[in-house]
Design a protein around this motif. Structure first.
Motif: not given
Length: 500
Positions: A157, A159, A208-212, A219, A253, A291, A293
């Motif tokens: 979990s 970053d 895509d949890s960070d939306g990049d 991920e 990553d 989500s 987001q």
């Protein structure tokens, strides 16, 4: 260094200015050892994962090898050929090799039909590859033997730092769909295994949890593991826990997919409570949790049917994605009964009401029955089971009689909607009745059998309830004086249905 810190540092790779060479061997085999039952979806899972890697992962199609239904020797040969290509590459210090397998396994080896490949051999072949980074994904029973994890492991979990140009990840990551001793489970509703289905959905953007706009290995694992545990927790076999074993070093990553590569993109709204079912395109079937987001999905161009589920509510719509298009999902409307059926409504409905039955015995008139039943949509048709209980007293001339019994039947009903509140249905029905007759002179009981057709009309009452009127005509096989005779029968029923 803690395990989580090692894992977070290990799943790091650069995104270089020049494309790094990427290779994949994707294996699916529905057959296991002779005593194993045949799998339904392993080879289909392989096709879907391979397609996602080519569409979104930057894997050239000529560098992705797909083996369906082949044995261990074919896997060894394919790995050897890929290794030759990797070794000849001038950029192998930045290369990535992905190995994916879906099929049978036991605690020691992959089962590819009658041939076996031990987990130790698979570890050795992939670890010794000259590719800089190796990712091994195994979706099989007891595949936790590959990662040596006997129970659940906390998901990473942390970053991650932004990729640093010039850095490269090296090493190997093993990901298994189960812990040791667990079964990998398939789902007919998903059309694949739980793990592989959610892995493909993760690669298409749900991970895509960070939306990049990219989906990394971390991920993808976190999303796939969570959805697999949730999806299998209510099954007979119980929850299935994906596991990992990572031995890597580097920074950045490991990017497994990039949404910018997709032929088209569908943007789901911010929604922390809905479940989306996406069907259409060239074989796409995705079940995706909303989500808070919002989510962007990378999909092939084509027409898609979208359904959103939240509790007992169903909304739906159609989207046509053109090549190069990014489209927001909007215009969803409440589904009528027939639309919910066509889009896979999984609710179970209970029925209660009354029926009027004629034709059980010659000259005995009509009998009132209390009705209970249940129904569920299966493959676009409503499968309806009903049970009628009747107890009728009457007189025929000077004869006083009492007729009672139970009647059960199963029907398959296909519907046509009239607006959003009315549904017309028709279909075949097969049933049986056990009836008992008592008069002042004798007692008699016997079974009866029926085959016929049902026509009905339903009125929707809100999201969960409907009022249904049915008329069923049937040919009844009735024993009269020790001989079977056919008689016409008619049943008219009114029932209230409530879906759960």
């Amino acid at each position: 260094m803690t395990l989580l810190a090692l894992f977070s540092a290990a799943l790091l790779s650069t995104v270089p200015a020049e494309p790094a060479p990427r290779y994949a061997l994707v294996v699916g085999n529905n057959e296991g050892a002779p005593q194993r039952s045949r799998l339904w979806f392993a080879e289909r899972d392989a096709d879907r994962v391979a397609r996602a890697l080519v569409e979104l992962g930057g894997f050239p199609e000529e560098q992705v090898v797909v083996l369906r239904g082949q044995g261990a020797q074919a896997v060894r040969q394919a790995l050897a050929r890929l290794e030759q290509r990797i070794a000849r590459s001038t950029a192998r210090e930045r290369s990535l090799l992905v190995f994916y397998y879906s099929g049978h396994a036991d605690a020691a080896a992959l089962e590819l039909g009658r041939q076996r490949m031990s987990f130790d051999e698979l570890r050795g072949l992939t670890t010794r590859s000259s590719a800089a980074a190796k990712v091994v994904l195994v979706d099989a029973c007891q595949s936790g033997a590959l990662t040596q994890v006997k129970g659940t492991r906390a998901l990473p979990s942390l970053d991650f730092p932004l990729p640093a140009p010039g850095d490269a990840v090296r090493g190997v990551a093993f990901v298994a769909s189960t812990a040791m001793g667990e079964a990998a489970q398939e789902s007919a509703a998903l059309g694949g295994s739980f793990f592989s289905h959610h892995l493909e959905v993760a690669l298409r953007g749900a991970g895509d949890s960070d939306g990049d706009g990219t989906v990394t290995l971390t991920e993808a694992f976190k999303y796939t593991a969570h959805q697999t545990v949730v999806g299998t927790s209510a099954t007979v076999r119980g929850a299935q826990h994906p596991t990992y074993d990572v031995k890597m070093s580097g920074r950045g990553d490991v990017v497994l997919s990039e949404l910018r590569r997709a032929e088209a993109r569908l943007v789901l709204p911010k929604d922390g409570s809905g479940l989306y079912l996406v069907r259409g395109g060239p074989g796409v079937l995705a079940e995706i949790s909303g989500s808070p987001q919002g989510l962007t999905l990378g999909l092939p161009a084509g027409r898609y049917e979208i359904q959103r589920r939240e509790g007992k509510r169903r909304t739906g719509g159609q989207v046509v994605l053109a090549a190069g298009e990014t489209r927001q999902l909007e215009g969803m409307v409440a589904l009528g009964l027939e639309e919910a059926a066509a889009k896979g409504d999984e609710r179970v409905e209970v029925l209660a009401g009354g029926a009027l039955i004629t034709g059980l015995l010659p000259g005995f008139g009509a009998s009132f029955a209390a009705r209970v039943g249940m129904s569920r949509f299966v493959g676009g048709a409503r499968l309806r089971l009903r049970l009628d209980a009747f107890d009728h007293e009457g007189r025929q001339g000077a004869l006083q009689y009492r007729l009672r019994g139970l009647s059960g039947a199963v029907a398959g009903l296909h519907g046509v909607g009239v607006g959003r509140r009315i549904l017309l249905e028709v279909g075949p029905e097969l049933g049986g009745t056990w009836a008992s007759q008592k008069t002042s002179e004798a007692r008699w009981s016997a079974p009866m059998w029926s085959a016929g057709a049902v026509a009905g009309i339903s009125l929707r009452l809100g999201d969960e309830a409907r009022l249904a009127l049915e008329v069923a005509g049937a040919a009844l096989a009735v024993p009269i004086n020790r001989q079977w005779k056919l008689r016409p029968g008619l049943t008219t029923a009114l029932a209230l249905g409530y879906g759960f």
